[in-house]
Design a protein around this motif. Structure first.
Motif, PDB file in Angstrom:
ATOM      1  N   THR A   1       0.851  -1.189   0.000  1.00 51.28           N
ATOM      2  CA  THR A   1       0.000   0.000   0.000  1.00 51.28           C
ATOM      3  C   THR A   1       0.883   1.233   0.000  1.00 51.28           C
ATOM      4  O   THR A   1       2.097   1.161   0.207  1.00 51.28           O
ATOM      5  CB  THR A   1      -0.913   0.016   1.236  1.00 51.28           C
ATOM      6  OG1 THR A   1      -0.097   0.056   2.420  1.00 51.28           O
ATOM      7  CG2 THR A   1      -1.785  -1.231   1.274  1.00 51.28           C
ATOM      8  N   SER A   2       0.273   2.403  -0.202  1.00 56.24           N
ATOM      9  CA  SER A   2       1.053   3.635  -0.293  1.00 56.24           C
ATOM     10  C   SER A   2       1.813   3.921   0.994  1.00 56.24           C
ATOM     11  O   SER A   2       2.939   4.420   0.961  1.00 56.24           O
ATOM     12  CB  SER A   2       0.133   4.811  -0.632  1.00 56.24           C
ATOM     13  OG  SER A   2      -0.856   4.975   0.369  1.00 56.24           O
ATOM     14  N   SER A   3       1.243   3.580   2.131  1.00 56.31           N
ATOM     15  CA  SER A   3       1.901   3.863   3.405  1.00 56.31           C
ATOM     16  C   SER A   3       3.128   2.981   3.615  1.00 56.31           C
ATOM     17  O   SER A   3       4.006   3.305   4.410  1.00 56.31           O
ATOM     18  CB  SER A   3       0.923   3.658   4.564  1.00 56.31           C
ATOM     19  OG  SER A   3       0.472   2.316   4.600  1.00 56.31           O
ATOM     20  N   GLN A   4       3.208   1.858   2.893  1.00 56.99           N
ATOM     21  CA  GLN A   4       4.343   0.941   3.017  1.00 56.99           C
ATOM     22  C   GLN A   4       5.387   1.146   1.935  1.00 56.99           C
ATOM     23  O   GLN A   4       6.439   0.514   1.973  1.00 56.99           O
ATOM     24  CB  GLN A   4       3.831  -0.507   2.949  1.00 56.99           C
ATOM     25  CG  GLN A   4       2.800  -0.860   3.998  1.00 56.99           C
ATOM     26  CD  GLN A   4       2.074  -2.149   3.656  1.00 56.99           C
ATOM     27  OE1 GLN A   4       1.902  -2.503   2.490  1.00 56.99           O
ATOM     28  NE2 GLN A   4       1.652  -2.876   4.689  1.00 56.99           N
TER      29      GLN A   4
ATOM     30  N   TYR B   1      -3.139   8.518  -3.847  1.00 61.56           N
ATOM     31  CA  TYR B   1      -2.832   7.301  -3.108  1.00 61.56           C
ATOM     32  C   TYR B   1      -3.867   6.949  -2.037  1.00 61.56           C
ATOM     33  O   TYR B   1      -4.261   5.799  -1.898  1.00 61.56           O
ATOM     34  CB  TYR B   1      -1.461   7.413  -2.434  1.00 61.56           C
ATOM     35  CG  TYR B   1      -0.300   7.397  -3.393  1.00 61.56           C
ATOM     36  CD1 TYR B   1      -0.474   7.073  -4.734  1.00 61.56           C
ATOM     37  CD2 TYR B   1       0.980   7.703  -2.946  1.00 61.56           C
ATOM     38  CE1 TYR B   1       0.590   7.064  -5.607  1.00 61.56           C
ATOM     39  CE2 TYR B   1       2.056   7.687  -3.821  1.00 61.56           C
ATOM     40  CZ  TYR B   1       1.856   7.368  -5.147  1.00 61.56           C
ATOM     41  OH  TYR B   1       2.917   7.352  -6.000  1.00 61.56           O
ATOM     42  N   GLU B   2      -4.287   7.944  -1.267  1.00 54.45           N
ATOM     43  CA  GLU B   2      -5.097   7.650  -0.095  1.00 54.45           C
ATOM     44  C   GLU B   2      -6.480   7.111  -0.441  1.00 54.45           C
ATOM     45  O   GLU B   2      -7.136   6.500   0.392  1.00 54.45           O
ATOM     46  CB  GLU B   2      -5.221   8.906   0.771  1.00 54.45           C
ATOM     47  CG  GLU B   2      -3.886   9.320   1.398  1.00 54.45           C
ATOM     48  CD  GLU B   2      -4.049  10.497   2.327  1.00 54.45           C
ATOM     49  OE1 GLU B   2      -5.192  10.977   2.451  1.00 54.45           O
ATOM     50  OE2 GLU B   2      -3.057  10.932   2.913  1.00 54.45           O
TER      51      GLU B   2
END
Length: 528
Positions: free
Chosen positions: A373-376, A389-390
């Motif tokens: 995911t974007s946070s990773q 992304y979110e």
């Protein structure tokens, strides 16, 4: 090192693996096969050493890789004489330097330039360049080869007498760099006996293997790339520096698309600061580095990127063997695509069904694999697409990374088209006809029609993909998504399709009259 396509060789050095005949309707399947197919005792005593000795260091001096790229040492495995190691090492799925291996017993240890100049009468297919960078290689027979007039910037057809070649290795001319790579028999039938015993290096897949020789001048660089098979690389003379990156580092390397003439090779030149400025994600790369000394044997797993630099006059032999991963992908590519089982009145219907197929396939794989995911994602920072992304789920983010990492630069610089005159691939144009999308959705939900084909197909892909290692599945699946799209809209517009992948779903979300039964697809782009 992938510099040119090789003929596969079996354990019997006189037998060749027959090339698969290809029907025109299976053109893209052939591209797949030609790209991925050139393809002890009671106690296993070994020790791993993370030591900075002369054969395993990350010395910054004379290093073509910039200092800001984080590099670790490659693990070292010390084996006993005649000890089996190939299976154990390959199961680790990381590069390993093997010391005291069977290569120490080879008479090929005597392959100095002086010795070889007397044994090799002539070499054909020598590579020659005005600078030390060889690559990326450009094969115009690939599906996207017609979009560019670019040719290899170096010659690949030079012929020399052996004596002249080895003299130039030790005494180079100004602004002239040469090296040779070919089947081991290309230097003479005598060479085979000098690399015996070799069975342990062929052990992983002896019927699908290739044995090759590499000879070059100091400081010659092989462009960063990956291979689809196991690679045992034996350094015989001189030193050679390998910089290696996990397959998961691919967004920072920006490999050329699967359909591109430079497939599997990096778009970014890791030796060039100007190139890295164009591909800033490369600054987040993390890798491994080792300098091989004579007698060292390096194992590289399938799909590990490697940038290779000769530190001295260098002579090496490597063995490629086919991998389980290649076999799995061949089975996946052999499946009939769902949208090929339906007759389409309009290209838009076919295109949207392709998006449905991709979403379903990636969703199925994400159930069994960890989709990023974007946070990773350490490579997501600073992107112009960051605002998207979110609101994305794993599928949309997978496709966005594929677009950014492989196609975005090629579309931006005009190599690939960024539009289709007078028509639409998906719903990217302001006048997109939402009624056509509703027609397709109705078709999707008809009994025993497209829905069945897509679901059955996705389940089959998922059962096969579960066999792919955690480090490589995303790179393999990215190749496969390109293949799916190319079969729908043609290779020229794969990048454009990926760029607009979720446009129809966004359009449906914005339609207040949308039937709730179709909301099943909408998490591709954003929540209701």
């Amino acid at each position: 090192m992938t510099i040119r396509k090789r003929t596969s060789k079996s354990l019997n050095k006189n037998s060749k693996v027959a090339e698969k005949k290809v029907e025109p309707s299976h053109y893209f399947y052939y591209i797949v096969l030609s790209s991925i197919t050139l393809i002890a005792g009671c106690y296993f005593v070994y020790s791993f050493k993370n030591v900075q000795n002369s054969s395993n260091r990350t010395d910054s001096s004379d290093n073509s890789i910039p200092d800001f790229i984080q590099l670790k040492l490659v693990k070292v495995l010390v084996v006993k004489p005649n000890e089996e190691f190939a299976t154990k090492v390959s199961n680790l799925q990381v590069p390993v330097v093997i010391k005291n291996s069977i290569t120490q017993t080879w008479t090929a240890k005597r392959w100095t330039p002086a010795y070889l100049s007397k044994k090799v009468s002539k070499l054909n297919g020598i590579y020659k360049n005005s600078n030390r960078w060889f690559g990326p290689y450009y094969d115009t027979s690939k599906p996207l080869g017609h979009l560019s007039t670019r040719k290899n910037i170096y010659r690949t057809d030079v012929s020399m007498k052996g004596e002249e070649f080895f003299r130039l290795l030790e005494h180079p001319k100004n602004n002239s760099y040469i090296y040779f790579t070919g089947d081991i028999d290309d230097v003479g039938s005598w060479a085979w006996s000098d690399v015996q015993p070799i069975q342990e290096l062929l052990k992983l897949n002896p019927k699908h293997s290739s044995i090759n020789i590499w000879m070059g001048q100091p400081h010659v660089i092989a462009h960063c790339h990956y291979d689809g098979y196991h690679n045992f690389y034996a350094q015989l003379y001189g030193r050679k520096k390998f910089t290696l990156f996990r397959p998961t580092e691919w967004p920072g390397i920006s490999p050329y698309p699967f359909l591109h003439p430079s497939h599997a090779q990096a778009q970014v030149n890791l030796s060039n600061e100007d190139s890295i400025a164009v591909f800033p994600a490369a600054r987040n790369l993390e890798g491994h580095q080792v300098t091989l000394e004579p007698g060292d044997l390096l194992y590289m797993p399938p799909l590990w990127f490697h940038h290779v630099e000769a530190m001295d006059v260098s002579v090496s032999v490597n063995v490629w063997t086919g991998s389980m991963q290649s076999s799995v992908m061949e089975q996946i590519f052999a499946l009939e695509l769902p949208f090929q089982q339906v007759k389409w009145r309009k290209q838009l219907h076919k295109s949207v069904s392709t998006a449905f197929t991709i979403y379903s396939v990636i969703s199925e794989v994400c159930k069994i694999k960890k989709c990023i995911t974007s946070s990773q994602d350490k490579f997501s920072g600073g992107s112009n697409d960051a605002h998207r992304y979110e609101i994305m789920n794993e599928v949309s983010y997978f496709v966005l990374r594929l677009w950014q990492g492989r196609y975005k630069h090629l579309v931006s610089d005009g190599t690939l088209p960024n539009s289709i005159k007078g028509s639409s691939i998906l719903c990217e144009q302001d006048n997109s006809d939402i009624e056509l999308i509703y027609e397709l959705l109705e078709l999707y939900y008809q009994p025993a029609s497209l829905q069945y084909f897509i679901m059955d197909y996705s389940a089959r892909v998922g059962k096969l993909a579960i066999q792919l290692p955690v480090d490589t599945w995303e790179l393999w699946l990215g190749n496969y998504v390109e293949y799916i799209v190319a079969n729908s809209v043609g290779p020229d517009y794969v990048g454009y399709f990926l760029q607009n992948f979720d446009s129809c779903f966004t359009l449906l979300v914005s339609d207040s009259d949308m039937d709730s039964q179709f909301a099943w697809w909408l998490p591709m782009s954003m929540p209701l």
